[in-house]
Each structure stands twice: as structure tokens, then as C-alpha cells.
Motif scaffolding. Structure first.
Motif, PDB file in Angstrom:
ATOM      1  N   GLY A 182       0.862  -1.202  -0.039  1.00  0.00           N
ATOM      2  CA  GLY A 182       0.093  -0.009  -0.143  1.00  0.00           C
ATOM      3  C   GLY A 182       0.781   1.354   0.032  1.00  0.00           C
ATOM      4  N   LEU A 183       0.303   2.106  -0.718  1.00  0.00           N
ATOM      5  CA  LEU A 183       1.088   3.802  -0.852  1.00  0.00           C
ATOM      6  C   LEU A 183       0.124   4.631  -0.601  1.00  0.00           C
ATOM      7  CD1 LEU A 183       3.317   3.038  -4.196  1.00  0.00           C
ATOM      8  CD2 LEU A 183       3.991   2.636  -1.751  1.00  0.00           C
ATOM      9  N   LYS A 184      -0.688   4.391   0.817  1.00  0.00           N
ATOM     10  CA  LYS A 184      -1.800   5.321   0.851  1.00  0.00           C
ATOM     11  C   LYS A 184      -1.383   6.164   2.105  1.00  0.00           C
ATOM     12  CE  LYS A 184      -6.608   5.738   1.820  1.00  0.00           C
ATOM     13  NZ  LYS A 184      -7.905   5.069   2.219  1.00  0.00           N
ATOM     14  N   TYR A 185      -1.223   7.297   2.093  1.00  0.00           N
ATOM     15  CA  TYR A 185      -1.012   8.249   3.270  1.00  0.00           C
ATOM     16  C   TYR A 185      -1.953   8.285   4.046  1.00  0.00           C
ATOM     17  CZ  TYR A 185       2.032  11.763   5.659  1.00  0.00           C
ATOM     18  OH  TYR A 185       2.796  12.403   6.823  1.00  0.00           O
ATOM     19  N   HIS A 186      -1.957   7.911   5.574  1.00  0.00           N
ATOM     20  CA  HIS A 186      -2.962   7.795   6.287  1.00  0.00           C
ATOM     21  C   HIS A 186      -3.308   9.188   7.305  1.00  0.00           C
ATOM     22  CE1 HIS A 186      -4.041   3.848   5.249  1.00  0.00           C
ATOM     23  NE2 HIS A 186      -2.732   3.481   5.172  1.00  0.00           N
ATOM     24  N   GLY A 187      -2.124   9.615   7.525  1.00  0.00           N
ATOM     25  CA  GLY A 187      -2.622  10.808   8.476  1.00  0.00           C
ATOM     26  C   GLY A 187      -1.160  11.565   8.947  1.00  0.00           C
ATOM     27  N   ASN A 188      -1.207  12.377   9.933  1.00  0.00           N
ATOM     28  CA  ASN A 188      -0.102  13.098  10.436  1.00  0.00           C
ATOM     29  C   ASN A 188      -0.231  13.205  11.976  1.00  0.00           C
ATOM     30  OD1 ASN A 188       1.025  14.240   8.056  1.00  0.00           O
ATOM     31  ND2 ASN A 188      -0.646  15.526   7.969  1.00  0.00           N
ATOM     32  N   HIS A 189       1.034  12.561  12.423  1.00  0.00           N
ATOM     33  CA  HIS A 189       1.255  12.557  14.046  1.00  0.00           C
ATOM     34  C   HIS A 189       2.255  13.661  14.398  1.00  0.00           C
ATOM     35  CE1 HIS A 189       0.580   9.400  17.371  1.00  0.00           C
ATOM     36  NE2 HIS A 189       0.521  10.544  17.975  1.00  0.00           N
ATOM     37  N   ILE A 190       1.506  14.665  15.264  1.00  0.00           N
ATOM     38  CA  ILE A 190       2.391  15.759  15.525  1.00  0.00           C
ATOM     39  C   ILE A 190       2.431  15.850  17.073  1.00  0.00           C
ATOM     40  CG2 ILE A 190       2.794  18.440  15.150  1.00  0.00           C
ATOM     41  CD1 ILE A 190       0.359  18.009  13.175  1.00  0.00           C
ATOM     42  N   SER A 191       3.791  15.786  17.519  1.00  0.00           N
ATOM     43  CA  SER A 191       4.143  15.968  18.979  1.00  0.00           C
ATOM     44  C   SER A 191       3.942  17.456  19.265  1.00  0.00           C
ATOM     45  CB  SER A 191       5.630  15.521  19.278  1.00  0.00           C
ATOM     46  OG  SER A 191       5.786  14.037  18.920  1.00  0.00           O
ATOM     47  N   LEU A 192       3.545  17.921  20.472  1.00  0.00           N
ATOM     48  CA  LEU A 192       3.713  19.138  20.960  1.00  0.00           C
ATOM     49  C   LEU A 192       4.058  19.181  22.085  1.00  0.00           C
ATOM     50  CD1 LEU A 192      -0.007  19.838  19.844  1.00  0.00           C
ATOM     51  CD2 LEU A 192       1.765  20.442  18.428  1.00  0.00           C
ATOM     52  N   GLY A 193       5.366  18.935  22.327  1.00  0.00           N
ATOM     53  CA  GLY A 193       6.078  18.791  23.531  1.00  0.00           C
ATOM     54  C   GLY A 193       5.782  17.073  23.946  1.00  0.00           C
ATOM     55  N   ARG A 194       6.334  16.926  25.231  1.00  0.00           N
ATOM     56  CA  ARG A 194       6.123  15.611  25.734  1.00  0.00           C
ATOM     57  C   ARG A 194       4.795  15.023  26.297  1.00  0.00           C
ATOM     58  NH1 ARG A 194       8.803  12.858  23.356  1.00  0.00           N
ATOM     59  NH2 ARG A 194       8.458  14.778  21.832  1.00  0.00           N
ATOM     60  N   ARG A 195       3.946  16.173  26.367  1.00  0.00           N
ATOM     61  CA  ARG A 195       2.666  15.646  27.164  1.00  0.00           C
ATOM     62  C   ARG A 195       1.547  15.983  26.112  1.00  0.00           C
ATOM     63  NH1 ARG A 195       6.020  17.733  30.855  1.00  0.00           N
ATOM     64  NH2 ARG A 195       4.956  19.844  30.644  1.00  0.00           N
ATOM     65  N   ASP A 196       1.662  16.293  24.919  1.00  0.00           N
ATOM     66  CA  ASP A 196       0.415  16.737  23.961  1.00  0.00           C
ATOM     67  C   ASP A 196       0.936  16.594  22.583  1.00  0.00           C
ATOM     68  OD1 ASP A 196      -1.946  17.742  23.010  1.00  0.00           O
ATOM     69  OD2 ASP A 196      -1.165  19.803  23.583  1.00  0.00           O
ATOM     70  N   ALA A 197       0.018  16.052  21.816  1.00  0.00           N
ATOM     71  CA  ALA A 197       0.113  15.626  20.210  1.00  0.00           C
ATOM     72  C   ALA A 197      -1.246  15.756  19.817  1.00  0.00           C
ATOM     73  CB  ALA A 197       0.802  14.289  20.260  1.00  0.00           C
ATOM     74  N   ILE A 198      -1.021  15.839  18.310  1.00  0.00           N
ATOM     75  CA  ILE A 198      -2.284  15.604  17.600  1.00  0.00           C
ATOM     76  C   ILE A 198      -2.018  14.598  16.595  1.00  0.00           C
ATOM     77  CG2 ILE A 198      -3.565  16.793  15.731  1.00  0.00           C
ATOM     78  CD1 ILE A 198      -3.036  19.580  16.944  1.00  0.00           C
ATOM     79  N   PHE A 199      -3.201  13.610  16.499  1.00  0.00           N
ATOM     80  CA  PHE A 199      -2.943  12.676  15.273  1.00  0.00           C
ATOM     81  C   PHE A 199      -4.179  13.004  14.483  1.00  0.00           C
ATOM     82  CE2 PHE A 199      -4.164   8.244  13.655  1.00  0.00           C
ATOM     83  CZ  PHE A 199      -3.033   8.194  12.965  1.00  0.00           C
ATOM     84  N   GLN A 200      -4.007  13.310  13.381  1.00  0.00           N
ATOM     85  CA  GLN A 200      -4.867  13.904  12.120  1.00  0.00           C
ATOM     86  C   GLN A 200      -5.182  12.847  11.212  1.00  0.00           C
ATOM     87  OE1 GLN A 200      -7.031  17.091  11.977  1.00  0.00           O
ATOM     88  NE2 GLN A 200      -7.898  15.149  10.771  1.00  0.00           N
ATOM     89  N   MET A 201      -6.071  12.376  10.923  1.00  0.00           N
ATOM     90  CA  MET A 201      -6.444  11.309   9.886  1.00  0.00           C
ATOM     91  C   MET A 201      -6.660  12.142   8.498  1.00  0.00           C
ATOM     92  SD  MET A 201      -5.984   8.190  11.131  1.00  0.00           S
ATOM     93  CE  MET A 201      -6.803   7.176   9.734  1.00  0.00           C
ATOM     94  N   VAL A 202      -6.376  11.434   7.499  1.00  0.00           N
ATOM     95  CA  VAL A 202      -6.677  12.330   6.089  1.00  0.00           C
ATOM     96  C   VAL A 202      -7.291  11.364   5.153  1.00  0.00           C
ATOM     97  CG1 VAL A 202      -4.564  13.866   6.275  1.00  0.00           C
ATOM     98  CG2 VAL A 202      -4.336  11.470   5.341  1.00  0.00           C
ATOM     99  N   ASP A 203      -8.062  11.826   4.216  1.00  0.00           N
ATOM    100  CA  ASP A 203      -8.630  11.014   3.243  1.00  0.00           C
ATOM    101  C   ASP A 203      -7.805  10.528   1.896  1.00  0.00           C
ATOM    102  OD1 ASP A 203      -8.562  13.016   1.601  1.00  0.00           O
ATOM    103  OD2 ASP A 203     -10.830  13.776   2.078  1.00  0.00           O
ATOM    104  N   GLY A 204      -8.317   9.992   1.031  1.00  0.00           N
ATOM    105  CA  GLY A 204      -7.536   9.521   0.001  1.00  0.00           C
ATOM    106  C   GLY A 204      -7.039  10.633  -0.847  1.00  0.00           C
ATOM    107  N   ASP A 205      -7.485  11.918  -0.769  1.00  0.00           N
ATOM    108  CA  ASP A 205      -7.013  13.111  -1.372  1.00  0.00           C
ATOM    109  C   ASP A 205      -6.122  13.812  -0.443  1.00  0.00           C
ATOM    110  OD1 ASP A 205      -8.332  12.715  -3.915  1.00  0.00           O
ATOM    111  OD2 ASP A 205      -9.983  13.444  -2.835  1.00  0.00           O
ATOM    112  N   VAL A 206      -5.701  13.252   0.664  1.00  0.00           N
ATOM    113  CA  VAL A 206      -4.942  14.002   1.649  1.00  0.00           C
ATOM    114  C   VAL A 206      -5.377  15.166   2.385  1.00  0.00           C
ATOM    115  CG1 VAL A 206      -2.361  14.419   2.377  1.00  0.00           C
ATOM    116  CG2 VAL A 206      -2.892  13.223   0.104  1.00  0.00           C
TER     117      VAL A 206
END
Length: 396
Positions: free
Chosen positions: A318-342
Motif C-alpha cells: 500500500g502507498l496510501k498516506y493515512h495521516g499526520n502525527h504531531i508532537s506538541l512537547g512531551r505531554r501533548d500531540a495531535i493525530f490527524q487522519m486524512v482521506d484519499g486526497d490527503v
């Protein structure tokens, strides 16, 4: 004579690929060599932590590949000759040359200066261990009230700014964004990001392109001067010009143009993985330079190499990009899912749960590097007979 496989680079893509090849191909038929400029595996996703003063343990590549059959050559790649099937290298022992039958090019990327005046001379970055250590030394010398400007609103810029602000609340941290901060996130995730920046006291300069960097400030496109004792440049990545100079077909970015199996479209004995591969994802767009893309492309490249050498049908991963996982320091983060068109989906995960998930991802990647063959199987695949193994079918 054994089939010589040479892997250039022992980052996330190269190290995983070398281990997978060693795990699945018989050493009676193949000889696998990894070329890397430094003796340690560098966890690039954590270099902003190293830069701000956190202690990270680095794994010796000699220990990583011990007992796997993979040969390690500590040297810097200076050229590739795909017509002669050779790689030019230089090391403490002098210049040398390696011959290959199959080459996997995984040299990664470095910071892109975009020809902005002063970046090369005065800016810092976190794209390599040496540059992160240089930044670490500079930040350690900043006293209370020292100003740090991070340029770039991508994943690296956001993670760097938040890590610095959390670890060094005595510093004044700012971020310069060409557009709106987190514009590519869903509305809720964007709100979470802004709240994190507010909580950490990070100043955001939106719609601000940096046109020049000086020792104590950065100059915006509109002439505004932004104070910066330290400017951290994270406004994109660039690949080394070696691939273009070698005669391999490359895109405008300098990345090696590959087919669906990560094979060079101009030289069938060369494969590319990671940031240096210009690979088209399932959505018809080039895969972004990222750790996730390194995983997709190295799995596809190794699967194709193994299948072609053993006379099997080439599978497609598979070559499908599923999302972005962004650290916001050591105690916070964001996991953002994306669709087929990113495009960002409305759902996202944030806070401590997302931070624990990101920590798990980093630990998992580190464990995988420390165990590159995931245990050596009792039975390995022998190579197919015959000099030409290129005519096998590719799975639909």
C-alpha cells in the motif's frame, strides 16, 4: 559469484530494508552491504529533542547489524555510476569504490535553503545529528529571554517550536508561517494546535515569508524585522544532488523517479526508498517526504527486489498516506487522519492519549531498528537461476 546488493543510507528506510533483505534472502547467493556516513543510527524524528538538550541513546550500526550477515561500510557516498554499477565513497581510509548488482538508494534528505540569503551562514536545523548538536550548543548558551525563531509551519517546525517552548520556558519562542498555522488540519485539530501554542507562549507570525536571515534577526517579505538570537530553518527538505549527477532520471525535486515497485524508470538495477524516491501514491500524487513514506517505499522496494531475484511475482504494498502525527512537547500531540486526497478528516485525536500513541510509534521504530531482521528464519529464499530476472510479473 554472489549477487551484490548495496544499500546506500542506514536511516529509517535503508536500515529496515537491509534487515528485511538479510532476513529473506539466502546468504549463499547474496552479499548485502550498507553504506552510511556515521556509525550510529540517527532517530531523525527525535532530533528536535536532542537539540533542546534532552539525552538520547544512539544505537551503533555495528551492533544493529551484528549477526545478520549485513556488511557495514562507514563511508560517505560521493557518486553513483549506474552504467558501470559502481558507487564512489570516501572515508577515513581514503577514497574507494563499491560494485553492485542491485542498488537501493536511500540517502534521505537534508534541509532546503531555498536560496534564501543568510540561511546557510546563520540558520540552524534539525535534519541531521551534527546540525542538531550544533544547535544544542547554541541554545545552551542562551540566557533567560533569549529569542528563538522557527521558520516553517510543517510538522518539523511545529514539533520543534513546541518542544523548545516546553523544555525552555525561559526562552521567547516564535514561529514564522507562510500561511495560516495548521491550515491543513481539521477545524477542531487546528483549534487544539492554537491552544497548545497559546499555552506554551509561542508567538506566531502568520502569512510571513522569510526573505533573509541575519545573526540576530530574520527579515520578512514585507520588510518586517523579527528578533532572533537563533533562527531554526525548517522550511522544507531537499535531496542530495548525487542522484541527478549520476544520470538517473530525477524529478524537478532531484528525487529519483521510480515505478510502482520503487524501481528506477531509467536504470532497472537501481531502486529508491524514503525521501529520495519520487513515488506516486494511490491518490495519484507524489508521496510526501516523511517517515511514513519511508516505511511504505522501503517495504515495496525490498519486496520487489526479493521477488525479482527469486523469480516470484512482484507484490504491491500500500502507498496510501493515512495521516499526520504531531508532537506538541512531551505531554501533548495531535493525530490527524486524512482521506484519499490527503484532506484532513473531521476526526482527530489530541492530548495525552495522542502523545502516548506518538511515543509508542517512536519506541516501535527504535525497536525495529535494533532488531532489523526480526529474528533470522531457518529457511531463506534462494535466487532464481539465469542472468536476467527482470521479466517477472507484477501483481495488479
Amino acid at each position: 559469484m554472489k549477487h551484490r546488493i548495496v544499500v546506500l543510507g542506514a536511516g529509517y528506510a535503508g536500515a529496515f530494508a537491509a534487515g528485511n533483505l538479510a532476513r529473506r534472502l539466502s546468504p549463499a547467493d547474496t552479499e548485502i552491504t550498507v553504506v552510511n556516513a556515521v556509525p550510529d543510527f540517527v532517530e531523525r524524528m527525535r532530533l528536535h529533542q536532542l537539540a533542546i538538550g534532552q539525552d538520547l541513546a544512539f544505537r551503533k550500526l555495528a551492533d544493529v547489524f551484528a549477526g545478520t550477515g549485513v556488511r557495514l561500510r562507514l563511508a560517505r557516498v560521493t557518486g553513483v555510476d549506474p552504467e558501470r554499477r559502481t558507487v564512489a565513497v570516501t572515508s577515513e581510509d581514503g577514497d574507494g569504490e563499491l560494485a553492485y548488482d542491485t542498488l537501493l538508494y536511500a540517502l534521505g534528505s537534508s534541509v532546503a535553503h531555498h536560496d534564501v540569503p543568510g540561511v546557510a551562514e546563520y540558520a540552524f536545523d534539525v535534519t541531521g545529528r551534527s546540525s542538531a548538536l550544533r544547535l544544542r550548543e547554541r541554545l545552551a548558551g542562551l540566557g533567560e529571554g533569549g529569542t528563538v525563531l522557527v521558520v516553517g509551519e510543517g510538522l518539523t517546525g511545529i514539533e520543534t517550536a513546541t518542544e523548545f517552548a516546553e523544555s525552555r520556558p525561559d526562552l521567547s519562542v516564535a514561529l514564522a508561517a507562510r500561511g495560516e498555522l495548521g491550515a491543513w488540519l481539521s477545524p477542531k485539530a487546528r483549534r487544539h494546535l492554537r491552544q497548545a501554542f497559546d499555552r506554551l507562549g509561542i508567538t506566531v507570525h502568520e502569512h510571513t515569508g522569510i526573505e533573509a536571515v541575519e545573526p540576530t534577526r530574520a527579515i520578512a517579505a514585507d520588510g518586517t524585522s523579527i528578533p532572533a538570537d537563533v533562527t531554526v530553518w525548517s522550511a522544507g527538505f531537499a535531496v542530495h544532488p548525487i542522484s541527478a549527477a549520476s544520470g538517473l532520471e530525477v524529478a524537478e525535486t532531484g528525487q529519483i523517479v521510480v515505478d510502482r515497485t520503487m524501481r528506477s524508470v531509467s536504470h532497472p538495477d537501481v531502486y529508491a526508498a524514503g525521501d529520495c524516491a519520487y513515488a506516486i501514491g494511490e491518490n495519484g500524487r507524489p508521496l510526501p517526504m516523511s517517515c511514513a513514506s519511508a516505511g511504505f517505499t522501503n517495504m515495496q522496494a525490498t519486496a520487489a527486489i526479493i521477488a525479482r531475484l527469486t523469480g516470484s511475482e512482484v507484490p504491491t504494498t500500500g502507498l496510501k498516506y493515512h495521516g499526520n502525527h504531531i508532537s506538541l512537547g512531551r505531554r501533548d500531540a495531535i493525530f490527524q487522519m486524512v482521506d484519499g486526497d490527503v484532506r484532513s478528516k473531521s476526526w482527530y485525536l489530541g492530548g495525552r492519549t495522542a502523545a502516548r500513541l506518538k511515543s509508542g510509534v517512536l519506541k516501535g521504530a527504535g525497536w525495529g531498528i535494533a532488531h532489523p531482521t526480526f529474528g533470522m528464519p531457518k529457511r531463506k529464499r534462494r535466487l532464481a537461476t539465469g542472468p536476467d530476472r527482470a521479466g517477472v510479473r507484477v501483481a495488479a
